[in-house]
Design an enzyme around this catalytic site. Structure first.
Site, PDB file in Angstrom:
ATOM      1  N   ASP A  45      16.429  83.760 -52.898  1.00 22.07           N
ATOM      2  CA  ASP A  45      15.778  82.378 -53.114  1.00 22.07           C
ATOM      3  C   ASP A  45      14.717  82.792 -54.185  1.00 22.07           C
ATOM      4  O   ASP A  45      13.412  83.587 -53.604  1.00 22.07           O
ATOM      5  CB  ASP A  45      15.255  81.536 -51.838  1.00 22.07           C
ATOM      6  N   TYR A  50       6.169  81.534 -57.308  1.00 27.30           N
ATOM      7  CA  TYR A  50       5.775  83.086 -55.913  1.00 27.30           C
ATOM      8  C   TYR A  50       5.268  84.700 -57.025  1.00 27.30           C
ATOM      9  O   TYR A  50       4.836  85.370 -56.728  1.00 27.30           O
ATOM     10  CB  TYR A  50       7.020  83.407 -56.112  1.00 27.30           C
ATOM     11  N   LYS A  79      13.179  77.612 -58.716  1.00 30.70           N
ATOM     12  CA  LYS A  79      12.512  75.365 -58.372  1.00 30.70           C
ATOM     13  C   LYS A  79      11.311  75.779 -59.477  1.00 30.70           C
ATOM     14  O   LYS A  79      10.880  77.064 -59.915  1.00 30.70           O
ATOM     15  CB  LYS A  79      11.596  76.273 -57.157  1.00 30.70           C
ATOM     16  N   HIS A 112      10.255  71.883 -57.334  1.00 34.38           N
ATOM     17  CA  HIS A 112       9.712  72.569 -55.951  1.00 34.38           C
ATOM     18  C   HIS A 112       8.909  71.608 -54.971  1.00 34.38           C
ATOM     19  O   HIS A 112       9.137  71.684 -53.942  1.00 34.38           O
ATOM     20  CB  HIS A 112       8.465  73.699 -56.500  1.00 34.38           C
TER      21      HIS A 112
END
Ligand code: A2P
Length: 306
Positions: A45, A50, A79, A112
Site C-alpha cells: 500500500d 508518503y 492514492k 486519499h
C-alpha cells in the site's frame, strides 16, 4: 480467514498488505523487497503524499525483473493527494505515481481524502487558520478517476477516509462504484456502522493503522498493543499482540495494512492465518472499541471527522 477478498470489479485483493506511511525512504526499498521475497506479502500500500514512492519503485523494479515474482502476483495500491483533485490534474498525478513506482498500472487507486486543497495549500493555512480548499467536488474528481480505468492505468478505483454519508452521495452519481474505502480500523476504532454499510454495498474495507500505530503518534495516546485483553489472548495463543489484532481485523472481513520497516516485524505480522480465535475472544476484542482515532489531520485547522 480469507487470504483474499474479491472486489466489486472482480479482482482479488490479499487481505494482508504492507503499509508504507512513515516508512523512511532509506529503509523502505529493503522492507518492500523483504516483504515480497521473504515474508510472502503480495500487497503493498502506497501513496504519493508518503514521499517514498520513488524508493518503493526501485524495490519493485528489482523484484519484478528477477525470475521469482511477476508484477501480476503483487497487488499495488496508491492514492491521489488532496492537491490533485482537479480533474485536469488527476491523470498527470496518476502517471507520476506510476513513473515513481516504475509500474505500468495500479491495482487500486484511491482518493486519499474527501477534500480538495488548493495546489499551493500544502501545509499552508488561511487567515482563519484553516487549510485552503479548492472548489472542486468529489463528483468531478471521481469522473476523472473513472477515466483512469478506461485509460488502462488502474484496475479498480476507490476512496479513503470517506464517512458513510460521503459514500451515500458518491453512489448517487458514480458510473463505476467505489471498490474500496480505506479507513483507520483497529479494536479501539472498530467503525461497525461504516463496515456494515460498506459490506452491504459491496464496497470492500481496508483498515490502516491496524496496530493502533503502536504508540508512535503523539504522546498520551492509548497503547493498543499493551491492552490487557489483547495481551491475555496473545498469551493464550502464544502469539504476539500484533498478530492478535491483525487476525481480528482479517477475521471481520477487512484488509489490514500493518506498517513496518523491520524484517522481523514484517515476518511476524504475516503469520496471522494459522490460528483461530474463539467466539468469546473475538467478542472480548470487539468490546474494546472506544471510537479512538490515532490518525486525525487536525493540522488542517478543520475537524475533518467532525
Ligand atoms: P516499525 O516500523 O519500527 O516496525 P500501524 O501499522 O498501526 O500504523 O503501526 C505502525 C507502527 O507499529 C510502527 O511504528 C511500527 O514500527 C510498529 N510495528 C509494526 N509491527 C509491529 C509489531 N509486530 N509489534 C510492535 N510494533 C510494531
Amino acid at each position: 480467514m480469507n487470504t483474499h477478498l474479491t472486489l466489486n470489479t472482480g479482482y482479488k485483493i490479499p487481505t494482508l498488505g504492507l503499509g508504507t506511511w512513515n516508512s523512511p525512504g532509506n529503509d523502505v526499498p529493503e522492507a518492500v523487497e523483504y516483504a515480497i521475497l521473504k515474508a510472502g506479502y503480495r500487497h503493498i500500500d502506497c501513496a504519493s503524499i508518503y514521499g517514498n514512492q520513488k524508493q518503493i519503485g526501485t524495490a519493485f523494479k528489482k523484484v519484478f525483473s528477477s525470475d521469482g515474482i511477476k508484477r501480476e502476483e503483487v497487488f499495488v495500491t496508491s492514492k491521489l493527494w488532496n492537491t490533485d483533485h482537479n480533474p485536469k490534474k488527476v491523470l498527470a498525478a496518476c502517471k507520476q505515481t506510476l513513473k515513481d513506482l516504475q509500474l505500468e498500472y495500479l491495482n487500486l487507486y484511491l482518493i486519499h481524502w474527501g477534500i480538495a486543497f488548493k495546489p499551493s495549500a500544502h501545509h499552508k493555512l488561511n487567515a482563519k487558520g484553516e487549510v485552503m480548499t479548492e472548489p472542486v467536488s468529489i463528483r468531478e474528481t471521481w469522473r476523472a478517476m473513472e477515466l483512469l480505468i478506461a485509460e488502462g492505468l488502474v484496475r479498480s478505483i476507490g476512496v479513503s477516509n470517506f464517512t458513510l454519508p460521503m459514500l451515500v452521495d458518491l453512489q448517487t452519481y458514480a458510473k463505476i462504484m467505489p471498490a474500496m474505502n480505506q479507513v483507520e480500523l483497529h479494536p479501539y476504532l472498530s467503525q461497525n456502522g461504516l463496515l456494515k454499510y460498506c459490506h452491504n454495498h459491496k464496497i470492500a474495507v481496508t483498515g490502516y493503522s491496524p496496530l493502533g500505530t503502536a504508540g508512535t503518534i503523539g504522546p498520551g495516546q492509548p497503547l493498543l498493543l499493551e491492552d490487557p485483553t489483547i495481551l491475555n489472548i496473545a498469551k493464550a495463543h502464544k502469539r504476539t499482540p500484533a498478530q492478535i489484532v491483525l487476525h481480528w481485523g482479517i477475521n471481520r472481513g477487512t484488509v489490514v495494512l500493518p506498517k513496518s520497516t523491520s524484517a522481523s516485524r514484517i515476518s511476524e505480522n504475516a503469520k496471522v492465518f494459522d490460528f483461530k480465535l474463539s467466539a468469546k475472544e473475538i467478542k472480548a476484542i470487539d468490546a474494546l472499541n472506544r471510537n479512538h482515532r490515532f490518525v486525525n489531520p487536525l493540522g488542517w485547522g478543520i475537524d475533518y471527522f467532525g
